[in-house]
Design a protein around this motif. Structure first.
Motif, PDB file in Angstrom:
ATOM      1  N   UNK A  11       0.935  -1.214  -0.008  1.00  0.00           N
ATOM      2  CA  UNK A  11      -0.123  -0.125  -0.121  1.00  0.00           C
ATOM      3  C   UNK A  11       0.981   1.404   0.016  1.00  0.00           C
ATOM      4  N   UNK A  58      -1.121  -2.296   9.809  1.00  0.00           N
ATOM      5  CA  UNK A  58      -0.684  -1.622   8.776  1.00  0.00           C
ATOM      6  C   UNK A  58      -0.842   0.036   8.683  1.00  0.00           C
ATOM      7  N   UNK A  59      -1.802   0.539   9.460  1.00  0.00           N
ATOM      8  CA  UNK A  59      -1.969   1.870   9.436  1.00  0.00           C
ATOM      9  C   UNK A  59      -0.628   2.379  10.251  1.00  0.00           C
ATOM     10  N   UNK A  98      -5.161  -4.415  10.326  1.00  0.00           N
ATOM     11  CA  UNK A  98      -5.429  -3.168   9.753  1.00  0.00           C
ATOM     12  C   UNK A  98      -4.886  -1.963  10.669  1.00  0.00           C
ATOM     13  N   UNK A  99      -4.907  -2.185  12.047  1.00  0.00           N
ATOM     14  CA  UNK A  99      -4.376  -0.943  12.738  1.00  0.00           C
ATOM     15  C   UNK A  99      -2.750  -1.129  12.611  1.00  0.00           C
ATOM     16  N   UNK A 120      -6.410   2.186  -2.016  1.00  0.00           N
ATOM     17  CA  UNK A 120      -6.177   1.344  -0.915  1.00  0.00           C
ATOM     18  C   UNK A 120      -5.797   1.847   0.200  1.00  0.00           C
ATOM     19  N   UNK A 121      -5.002   2.929   0.159  1.00  0.00           N
ATOM     20  CA  UNK A 121      -4.255   3.964   1.289  1.00  0.00           C
ATOM     21  C   UNK A 121      -5.559   4.644   1.826  1.00  0.00           C
ATOM     22  N   UNK A 158     -11.112   3.556   7.202  1.00  0.00           N
ATOM     23  CA  UNK A 158     -11.601   2.481   8.015  1.00  0.00           C
ATOM     24  C   UNK A 158     -10.826   2.119   9.493  1.00  0.00           C
ATOM     25  N   UNK A 159      -9.588   2.392   9.481  1.00  0.00           N
ATOM     26  CA  UNK A 159      -8.709   2.187  10.584  1.00  0.00           C
ATOM     27  C   UNK A 159      -8.306   3.706  11.408  1.00  0.00           C
ATOM     28  N   UNK A 200      -4.035   4.333  -7.719  1.00  0.00           N
ATOM     29  CA  UNK A 200      -3.058   3.887  -7.056  1.00  0.00           C
ATOM     30  C   UNK A 200      -3.331   4.139  -5.604  1.00  0.00           C
ATOM     31  N   UNK A 228      -7.820   2.414   3.878  1.00  0.00           N
ATOM     32  CA  UNK A 228      -7.447   2.205   5.063  1.00  0.00           C
ATOM     33  C   UNK A 228      -7.414   3.405   5.948  1.00  0.00           C
ATOM     34  N   UNK A 229      -7.087   4.274   5.484  1.00  0.00           N
ATOM     35  CA  UNK A 229      -7.182   5.610   6.324  1.00  0.00           C
ATOM     36  C   UNK A 229      -8.654   5.867   6.907  1.00  0.00           C
ATOM     37  N   UNK A 268       2.496   2.058   7.820  1.00  0.00           N
ATOM     38  CA  UNK A 268       2.420   2.557   6.220  1.00  0.00           C
ATOM     39  C   UNK A 268       3.369   3.911   6.131  1.00  0.00           C
TER      40      UNK A 268
END
Lengths: 281, 294
Positions: free
Chosen positions: A90, A149-150, A146-147, B27-28, B34-35, B24, B31-32, A153
């Motif tokens: 990601x 990965x956050x 998920x957490x 996904x980021x 949801x998490x 692209x 993620x931002x 990242x």
């Protein structure tokens, strides 16, 4: 050359001596807690005392009998590997999109994507905990993946974007003009050029995820913890050197990672390490 | 970006690049959402609820905020959090600047690399392990007190653990690499001809340092201090292990409140932490603009 020697001759030696002594003291400060942990792990007493009054391997024997630590270590390892892989994919996609295509507001977007770094980890952990309780998702492994990965990242985005910023795009243009597809071009032309940055950010992501306590604490069902949490909880209850024995094993693991890093980085200058510090918000 | 405009050309190409970018970035963004945005949003919502008689009441109220601003316990917590972050950052800077300076002035690249690896190495070791290590080093019967008593500097053991002192020392150790490397980077960017010119004109070492090296490396100092300060504010493991219950910081208070199902207090505590981190980021941003202008 002559001028440099003359100037070096003019420098009073005491300043160099003071700097040298300070450096040695700083190295002692940095290594002291790690060395003392290894020393304590071989102690014969059940409490830490300096200098140790006798040596034994009983804490390693005790550690070998604690199966909860093995299971926790395996769980931490799998979680860290999954989170690292996800954040590498990601994060690299994000960095590539920001640097290569420069969408409108790309610098604001980058700041937003890096903002999880500033968020205190305890706040994130508790916030995710409240959310999963609220929507009845408690106990799912997805919460942790998920957490983690956050959290990992931003390292990847910051480091990979920095290395892509100096990238010579004409190589990619050439490959595309010669009829190569975008994804193979990325894997064969771009990825090899940024491999060191990807490796360093992956290493930092792995270490960060493996060492997470605050965000993980509430998201794990009791008895299903990761290694740092098991260690933390053990320390709250007992103070015996079993934890020193386990710590020594982890220090050896860290030395292994360090040797791997120096092999991968090879003869590159230490300047590559500077970008590896925490991404700045 | 000359290359991409050659390939795509004009507004159509711009639109295509924009589309590729957002594909692209999907996904980021997910993620931002949801998490990060969803949980933190809910978290802030809880700060407007209240906790009464052992139960959570989902009614809109500012009661928890009011309690936080008037109850002495919470004010002490905020004070302790700030004190810990300020002291840890100062200790970190006092160790990092001379260390980075020594690394910068080293003649041998091999030695420089070795020190860089030693500074970086603890990052790979768990914070739990490092904090535990400090409890042993600073214990009443630990090596520091052993040396102090042997040298006759103290009659009894100095209490260094399970209080603010030990927590500050350990926290400075944890964040040291994040301060040393930005300072070293700013030193390596320094143009060596400036110092040589100053020395050739007869400036003393101290004068050269004060009027050239120090001002030009201030951006590195500010960057390092910002990282150390913001991370110290949110630290939990180190104060929990080395504080011995005497160092009451916000993350520990949030942890306790969450365990007691007192979510509104946890949320207001978290918001407090967020506001402090935000103020720090803005203040350090100003400071870094100022330091670059010098």
């Amino acid at each position: 050359m002559a001028a440099r020697i003359a100037r070096a001759g003019r420098l009073p030696a005491w300043r160099h001596l003071a700097l040298g002594i300070f450096t040695v003291a700083a190295v002692v400060f940095i290594l002291a807690p790690l060395v003392i942990v290894i020393l304590t792990s071989f102690s014969a007493q059940s409490y830490a005392i300096f200098p140790p009054e006798g040596y034994s391997l009983r804490w390693y024997a005790n550690l070998a009998a604690q199966t909860t630590f093995y299971v926790a270590a395996l769980r931490s390892l799998i979680l860290a590997l999954v989170a690292t892989a996800a954040s590498l994919v990601i994060g690299t996609m994000t960095a590539y999109a920001l640097v290569r295509y420069r969408p409108r507001g790309h610098s604001a977007l980058k700041a937003i994507f890096l903002s999880p770094v500033v968020l205190p980890k305890m706040v994130l952990g508790v916030a995710v905990f409240m959310l999963v309780i609220k929507i009845g998702f408690y106990g799912s492994s997805w919460n942790l993946v998920l957490t983690h990965t956050l959290i990992c990242v931003p390292f990847v985005i910051a480091i990979v974007a920095a290395s892509l910023a100096n990238f010579d795009w004409s190589l990619q243009e050439a490959a595309l003009d010669l009829g190569s597809k975008p994804l193979p071009t990325f894997l064969k032309v771009i990825l090899p050029q940024i491999s060191v940055s990807v490796f360093i950010s992956g290493l930092l992501a792995f270490v960060t995820s493996f060492d997470q306590v605050e965000t993980t604490m509430f998201l794990m069902r009791p008895g299903e913890s990761t290694l740092p949490i098991e260690m933390f909880l053990y320390l709250q209850r007992w103070q015996d050197p079993t934890i020193a024995a386990l710590s020594s094993v982890l220090i050896v693991f860290a030395i292994f990672l360090l040797v791997m890093t120096s092999l991968v980085l090879g003869r590159r200058k230490i300047t590559t390490l500077q970008t590896s510090a925490e991404p700045q918000p | 970006m000359a290359a991409s405009s050659r390939r795509d050309g004009g507004a159509a190409g711009r639109a295509k690049a924009e589309r590729s970018a957002w594909v692209l970035l999907t996904p980021m963004c997910l993620l931002m959402a949801v998490a990060f945005i969803l949980p933190v949003g809910l978290f802030l919502l809880y700060s407007f609820y209240r906790f009464r008689g052992g139960r959570l009441e989902e009614t809109f109220t500012l009661e928890t905020y009011w309690r936080f601003m008037t109850d002495e316990l919470y004010l002490i917590t905020i004070y302790d959090t700030l004190q810990l972050a300020v002291l840890a950052t100062l200790l970190c800077l006092v160790i990092s600047y001379p260390l980075a300076y020594a690394m910068w002035r080293m003649r041998s690249p091999g030695l420089q690399k070795l020190i860089a690896f030693i500074v970086f190495a603890p990052v790979l070791v768990s914070v739990v392990v490092r904090s535990y290590g400090w409890t042993v080093v600073l214990a009443d019967q630990g090596p520091v007190n052993f040396i102090l008593t042997r040298l006759g500097l103290t009659s009894g053991p100095v209490s260094l653990v399970y209080n603010m002192t030990g927590t500050v020392i350990s926290l400075a150790h944890v964040f040291l690499p994040f301060v040393v490397f930005p300072i070293l980077a700013s030193m390596l960017r320094l143009d060596p001809t400036l110092r040589e010119a100053a020395e050739d004109l007869g400036a003393s070492w101290w004068k050269t340092f004060r009027s050239i090296t120090l001002p030009l490396t201030l951006p590195g100092v500010v960057a390092g201090a910002q990282i150390c300060f913001t991370l110290s504010l949110g630290s939990f493991v180190t104060p929990a292990i080395l504080g011995g219950g005497r160092v009451l910081v916000l993350p520990i208070q949030i942890y306790t409140a969450t365990s007691d199902i007192n979510w509104p207090v946890a949320a207001v505590g978290g918001l407090c932490l967020l506001v402090m981190a935000f103020i720090a980021v803005v203040a350090f941003g100003r400071l870094s603009q100022y330091s670059e202008a010098v």
